[in-house]
Write a protein that holds these residues in place. Sequence first.
Motif, PDB file in Angstrom:
ATOM      1  N   UNK A   1       0.851  -1.184   0.000  1.00  0.00           N
ATOM      2  CA  UNK A   1       0.000   0.000   0.000  1.00  0.00           C
ATOM      3  C   UNK A   1       0.889   1.237   0.000  1.00  0.00           C
ATOM      4  N   UNK A   2       0.565   2.185  -0.851  1.00  0.00           N
ATOM      5  CA  UNK A   2       1.318   3.421  -0.929  1.00  0.00           C
ATOM      6  C   UNK A   2       0.404   4.486  -1.520  1.00  0.00           C
ATOM      7  N   UNK A   3       0.684   5.762  -1.253  1.00  0.00           N
ATOM      8  CA  UNK A   3      -0.155   6.825  -1.806  1.00  0.00           C
ATOM      9  C   UNK A   3      -0.172   6.757  -3.337  1.00  0.00           C
ATOM     10  N   UNK A   4      -1.332   7.075  -3.902  1.00  0.00           N
ATOM     11  CA  UNK A   4      -1.463   6.981  -5.355  1.00  0.00           C
ATOM     12  C   UNK A   4      -0.574   8.011  -6.049  1.00  0.00           C
ATOM     13  N   UNK A   5       0.165   7.521  -6.991  1.00  0.00           N
ATOM     14  CA  UNK A   5       0.972   8.343  -7.886  1.00  0.00           C
ATOM     15  C   UNK A   5       1.079   7.540  -9.177  1.00  0.00           C
ATOM     16  N   UNK A   6       0.683   8.104 -10.286  1.00  0.00           N
ATOM     17  CA  UNK A   6       0.639   7.355 -11.539  1.00  0.00           C
ATOM     18  C   UNK A   6       1.974   6.710 -11.893  1.00  0.00           C
ATOM     19  N   UNK A   7       3.065   7.434 -11.732  1.00  0.00           N
ATOM     20  CA  UNK A   7       4.384   6.903 -12.062  1.00  0.00           C
ATOM     21  C   UNK A   7       4.746   5.730 -11.153  1.00  0.00           C
ATOM     22  N   UNK A   8       4.474   5.865  -9.858  1.00  0.00           N
ATOM     23  CA  UNK A   8       4.768   4.784  -8.914  1.00  0.00           C
ATOM     24  C   UNK A   8       3.965   3.537  -9.248  1.00  0.00           C
TER      25      UNK A   8
END
Length: 73
Positions: free
Chosen positions: A19-26
């Motif tokens: 789980x991680x904050x949404x970021x398109x590149x990530x």
Amino acid sequence: MNGSKESANGNDRPGATAAFPYDRTTVELFRETFLRARWNDDLKAWFVPFVVAASTACSQSDESRGAYEQSCT
């Protein structure tokens, strides 16, 4: 990633969640690395089957393997 043996839909499947904050590149990089990863809406996290998680970790170079080295041998 966190180890998990049960998915939210009740299937007993060994694997890991991330789980991680949404970021398109990530998300793109994560999906390129873990091709079989699936988003689990109930957990609000990605689920990576154990076989995929272990084989991806083992395919990394020796320098980046670190903690995974014992499980890869």
